[in-house]
Scaffold this active site. Structure first.
Site, PDB file in Angstrom:
ATOM      1  N   ASN A  11      25.410  -4.712 -13.720  1.00  0.00           N
ATOM      2  CA  ASN A  11      26.643  -5.385 -14.130  1.00  0.00           C
ATOM      3  C   ASN A  11      27.613  -4.335 -14.693  1.00  0.00           C
ATOM      4  OD1 ASN A  11      28.530  -6.605 -15.962  1.00  0.00           O
ATOM      5  ND2 ASN A  11      27.351  -8.493 -15.875  1.00  0.00           N
ATOM      6  N   HIS A  14      31.410  -3.807 -18.425  1.00  0.00           N
ATOM      7  CA  HIS A  14      31.840  -3.056 -19.602  1.00  0.00           C
ATOM      8  C   HIS A  14      32.469  -1.707 -19.279  1.00  0.00           C
ATOM      9  CE1 HIS A  14      30.826  -6.359 -21.969  1.00  0.00           C
ATOM     10  NE2 HIS A  14      29.560  -6.337 -21.599  1.00  0.00           N
ATOM     11  N   HIS A  47      31.649 -10.158 -13.737  1.00  0.00           N
ATOM     12  CA  HIS A  47      31.989 -11.480 -14.290  1.00  0.00           C
ATOM     13  C   HIS A  47      33.496 -11.529 -14.533  1.00  0.00           C
ATOM     14  CE1 HIS A  47      31.144 -14.514 -17.844  1.00  0.00           C
ATOM     15  NE2 HIS A  47      31.994 -14.991 -16.951  1.00  0.00           N
ATOM     16  N   ARG A  49      36.066 -13.307 -16.214  1.00  0.00           N
ATOM     17  CA  ARG A  49      36.184 -14.326 -17.257  1.00  0.00           C
ATOM     18  C   ARG A  49      37.563 -14.947 -17.219  1.00  0.00           C
ATOM     19  NH1 ARG A  49      31.878 -13.815 -21.354  1.00  0.00           N
ATOM     20  NH2 ARG A  49      33.069 -15.381 -22.472  1.00  0.00           N
ATOM     21  N   ARG A  53      39.090 -10.524 -19.936  1.00  0.00           N
ATOM     22  CA  ARG A  53      38.942  -9.497 -20.977  1.00  0.00           C
ATOM     23  C   ARG A  53      38.334  -8.206 -20.431  1.00  0.00           C
ATOM     24  NH1 ARG A  53      34.185 -12.140 -24.591  1.00  0.00           N
ATOM     25  NH2 ARG A  53      35.609 -13.884 -24.466  1.00  0.00           N
ATOM     26  N   GLU A  74      29.979 -13.406 -10.957  1.00  0.00           N
ATOM     27  CA  GLU A  74      29.676 -14.347 -12.038  1.00  0.00           C
ATOM     28  C   GLU A  74      30.939 -15.051 -12.451  1.00  0.00           C
ATOM     29  OE1 GLU A  74      28.016 -12.979 -15.695  1.00  0.00           O
ATOM     30  OE2 GLU A  74      26.333 -12.103 -14.657  1.00  0.00           O
ATOM     31  N   THR A 105      28.018 -14.124 -22.764  1.00  0.00           N
ATOM     32  CA  THR A 105      27.496 -15.425 -22.372  1.00  0.00           C
ATOM     33  C   THR A 105      26.340 -15.786 -23.294  1.00  0.00           C
ATOM     34  OG1 THR A 105      28.037 -14.728 -20.146  1.00  0.00           O
ATOM     35  CG2 THR A 105      26.741 -16.723 -20.342  1.00  0.00           C
ATOM     36  N   GLU A 155      18.885 -18.017 -12.408  1.00  0.00           N
ATOM     37  CA  GLU A 155      18.743 -16.800 -13.203  1.00  0.00           C
ATOM     38  C   GLU A 155      18.350 -17.238 -14.602  1.00  0.00           C
ATOM     39  OE1 GLU A 155      21.423 -13.574 -12.672  1.00  0.00           O
ATOM     40  OE2 GLU A 155      21.341 -13.008 -14.791  1.00  0.00           O
ATOM     41  N   HIS A 198      20.077 -10.739 -19.138  1.00  0.00           N
ATOM     42  CA  HIS A 198      20.820 -10.787 -20.395  1.00  0.00           C
ATOM     43  C   HIS A 198      20.066 -10.054 -21.492  1.00  0.00           C
ATOM     44  CE1 HIS A 198      23.808 -11.908 -23.319  1.00  0.00           C
ATOM     45  NE2 HIS A 198      24.542 -12.315 -22.308  1.00  0.00           N
TER      46      HIS A 198
END
Ligand code: PXP
Length: 252
Positions: A11, A14, A47, A49, A53, A74, A105, A155, A198
Site C-alpha cells: 500500500n 503514505h 486508497h 479517500r 488526504r 481501496e 481505517t 480481507e 492492517h
C-alpha cells in the site's frame, strides 16, 4: 516471475501523504509503486479517500497506466467512488468503511448491517470484472454477508491483533489471532479468497502468514516507514523474506 503462494500487496498511500505535506509531485507514488513491483510486490494497493488526504484522483489513473502488477483500489462504498472504479476498472476493489475524522481505517465494514445496499453497490463492479473484496472483522456474520452479496474476497482486519502485540498484551493478541484463524477457516470453507491486513509489521506478519487459507497480505504504513531508514526495496525484500520463512515458496 513465479506466483507466490502468499502474495504481498504494498500500500503506497503514505508516499502520497509525504508528497501532500509540501504540495507538488514528490515523492511520487507511481515511482514508489514501480520500485515496490521491482522489489517483489505482487500487487499495489491505493486508497482514494473521500477527503483526498493522500492518494488523489490522478494517482489512480497514473498507477493504472504505469504499473504492471494488479492494482487493488481501496474505497468507501459511495456513489462517487463507484463511478471512479467503473471508469478505471482496476483489477480489484476493496470496500472499506471510512469516517472523515479517523486517522486510518479503524474497523471492518458492516456488511451484515448494510447488506441490501451493498449487494446493489457491488453488482456493477463485479459485472465489469473487478475482483470485489470486503474489508471485515473476522466475524461469521460479516463473512457470510460478504459471500451472499457476491464478493469474491474477504480481507480480514488485523489491526486489533497488531495493536495488542505492540502493547505487549499477548493474551489479547492471542484471542484476536484465534478469531482471525477461525474467520479464515470459515471464509475459505465458503469459497471466499482470504486476504488480511492492517498494522502488520515484521513481528506480526508471521502470525497471520502462518494461516494456510490466507493468500494475500496488504501492508502499507510499516513498509513506508521502514523505507525511510533502509529504502523501499530493502524493506519489501525483508518483508518478503519474513513471509517466505513462514510459508516457504512451493508449500502452498
Ligand atoms: N488493508 C486495508 C483494507 C486498509 O484499509 C489498510 C490501510 O489503508 C491496509 C490494509 C494497510 O494497513 P497498514 O497501512 O496499517 O499496513
Amino acid at each position: 516471475m513465479t506466483a507466490h503462494p502468499l502474495r504481498l500487496g504494498v500500500n503506497i498511500d503514505h508516499v502520497a501523504t509525504i508528497r501532500n505535506a509540501r504540495g507538488g509531485d514528490a515523492p511520487s507514488p507511481v515511482r514508489a509503486a514501480q520500485m515496490a513491483e521491482a522489489a517483489g510486490a505482487d500487487g499495489i494497493t491505493a486508497h482514494l479517500r473521500e477527503d483526498r488526504r493522500h492518494i488523489r484522483d490522478e494517482d489512480i489513473a497514473n498507477l493504472m497506466a504505469h504499473i504492471s502488477v494488479p492494482l487493488n483500489f481501496e474505497m468507501a462504498a459511495t456513489d462517487e467512488m463507484q463511478a471512479i472504479a467503473l471508469r478505471h476498472k482496476p483489477h480489484a476493489v476493496c470496500l472499506v468503511p471510512e469516517r472523515r475524522e479517523e486517522r486510518t481505517t479503524e474497523g471492518g465494514l458492516g456488511v451484515a448491517e448494510d447488506e441490501a445496499r451493498l449487494a446493489r453497490f457491488v453488482a456493477p463492479l463485479i459485472e465489469c470484472g473487478c475482483r470485489v473484496s470486503m474489508f471485515v472483522e473476522a466475524d461469521r456474520a460479516q463473512i457470510e454477508a460478504s459471500k451472499r452479496i457476491g464478493a469474491a474476497v474477504v480481507e480480514l482486519h488485523t489491526g486489533a491483533l497488531c495493536e495488542a502485540h505492540l502493547a505487549g498484551e499477548f493474551d489479547a493478541r492471542d484471542r484476536h489471532l484465534a478469531r482471525i484463524t477461525e474467520g479464515a477457516r470459515i471464509a475459505d470453507e465458503m469459497g471466499l479468497e482470504v486476504h488480511a491486513g492492517h498494522g502488520l509489521d515484521f513481528e506480526t506478519t508471521p502470525l497471520v502468514a502462518a494461516l494456510p487459507q490466507v493468500v494475500e497480505l496488504n501492508i502499507g504504513h510499516f513498509l513506508i516507514g521502514e523505507a525511510i531508514f533502509t529504502g523501499l526495496p530493502d524493506a519489501i525484500a525483508r518483508m518478503r523474506a519474513v513471509m517466505d520463512d513462514t510459508r516457504p515458496p512451493g508449500t502452498a
